[in-house]
Write a protein that holds these residues in place. Structure first.
Motif, PDB file in Angstrom:
ATOM      1  N   GLU A   1      32.734  27.049  40.657  1.00 43.13           N
ATOM      2  CA  GLU A   1      33.168  27.441  39.312  1.00 43.13           C
ATOM      3  C   GLU A   1      32.872  26.349  38.293  1.00 43.13           C
ATOM      4  OE1 GLU A   1      34.120  30.449  38.853  1.00 43.13           O
ATOM      5  OE2 GLU A   1      34.666  31.068  40.882  1.00 43.13           O
ATOM      6  N   ARG A   2      33.023  25.097  38.735  1.00 41.10           N
ATOM      7  CA  ARG A   2      32.803  23.961  37.822  1.00 41.10           C
ATOM      8  C   ARG A   2      32.420  22.753  38.673  1.00 41.10           C
ATOM      9  NH1 ARG A   2      36.840  24.952  34.964  1.00 41.10           N
ATOM     10  NH2 ARG A   2      38.448  23.784  36.050  1.00 41.10           N
ATOM     11  N   LEU A   3      31.391  22.032  38.222  1.00 46.19           N
ATOM     12  CA  LEU A   3      30.938  20.833  38.908  1.00 46.19           C
ATOM     13  C   LEU A   3      30.475  19.831  37.873  1.00 46.19           C
ATOM     14  CD1 LEU A   3      30.107  19.244  41.460  1.00 46.19           C
ATOM     15  CD2 LEU A   3      27.933  20.493  41.408  1.00 46.19           C
ATOM     16  N   ASN A   4      31.127  18.675  37.860  1.00 49.43           N
ATOM     17  CA  ASN A   4      30.706  17.588  36.984  1.00 49.43           C
ATOM     18  C   ASN A   4      31.032  16.269  37.664  1.00 49.43           C
ATOM     19  OD1 ASN A   4      33.472  16.875  36.299  1.00 49.43           O
ATOM     20  ND2 ASN A   4      33.466  18.615  34.883  1.00 49.43           N
TER      21      ASN A   4
ATOM     22  N   ASN B   1      33.542  14.396  37.489  1.00 56.11           N
ATOM     23  CA  ASN B   1      34.951  14.174  37.795  1.00 56.11           C
ATOM     24  C   ASN B   1      35.619  15.306  38.555  1.00 56.11           C
ATOM     25  OD1 ASN B   1      35.003  11.708  36.288  1.00 56.11           O
ATOM     26  ND2 ASN B   1      35.003  12.960  34.445  1.00 56.11           N
ATOM     27  N   GLU B   2      34.966  16.455  38.637  1.00 58.88           N
ATOM     28  CA  GLU B   2      35.677  17.621  39.132  1.00 58.88           C
ATOM     29  C   GLU B   2      34.749  18.593  39.859  1.00 58.88           C
ATOM     30  OE1 GLU B   2      39.066  20.270  37.040  1.00 58.88           O
ATOM     31  OE2 GLU B   2      37.185  20.152  35.945  1.00 58.88           O
ATOM     32  N   LEU B   3      35.250  19.127  40.952  1.00 55.87           N
ATOM     33  CA  LEU B   3      34.595  20.223  41.670  1.00 55.87           C
ATOM     34  C   LEU B   3      35.656  21.310  41.840  1.00 55.87           C
ATOM     35  CD1 LEU B   3      32.472  21.691  43.384  1.00 55.87           C
ATOM     36  CD2 LEU B   3      33.244  20.297  45.338  1.00 55.87           C
ATOM     37  N   VAL B   4      35.390  22.472  41.272  1.00 58.53           N
ATOM     38  CA  VAL B   4      36.289  23.617  41.407  1.00 58.53           C
ATOM     39  C   VAL B   4      35.527  24.715  42.119  1.00 58.53           C
ATOM     40  CG1 VAL B   4      37.633  25.367  40.181  1.00 58.53           C
ATOM     41  CG2 VAL B   4      37.537  23.017  39.297  1.00 58.53           C
ATOM     42  N   MET B   5      36.061  25.142  43.262  1.00 52.53           N
ATOM     43  CA  MET B   5      35.419  26.181  44.059  1.00 52.53           C
ATOM     44  C   MET B   5      36.403  27.303  44.350  1.00 52.53           C
ATOM     45  SD  MET B   5      33.038  24.122  46.806  1.00 52.53           S
ATOM     46  CE  MET B   5      34.381  23.707  47.886  1.00 52.53           C
TER      47      MET B   5
END
Length: 99
Positions: A85-88, A90-94
């Protein structure tokens, strides 16, 4: 891992359950290596200390176009499919697909 959320399958913005991890659960780590191997390390509390409990490991494949990660546990045919869903930096949202 810092948070677990369960969202509605039909309405992704509807959060059914949310938990910010605390204590030893906040020490859970996900590691995705360049060689296609992954490891998830779990911890438990014992005598007021967080101690390593066990590791779930195997192989993974990241499809950048589809924005999916497919994991296959070692010594098992079980696979799980995650939508990134989001990857940068500082953050990985799966999101785990119910498969």
């Amino acid at each position: 891992m810092s948070k677990v959320e369960v969202v509605s399958g039909s309405k992704i913005n509807t959060i059914l359950y949310s938990e910010t991890l605390v204590g030893c659960d906040a020490n859970i780590t996900f590691e995705f290596n360049n060689d296609g191997k992954y490891a998830i390390r779990y911890f438990l509390e014992q005598n007021n200390q967080c101690l390593f409990d066990y590791e779930d490991a195997g192989l993974y494949n990241y499809d950048q176009t589809a924005q999916t990660v497919v994991t296959k546990r070692s010594n098992s045919s079980h696979t799980e499919i995650y939508k990134v869903e989001r990857l940068n930096n500082n953050e990985l949202v799966m999101s785990l697909y119910d498969n």
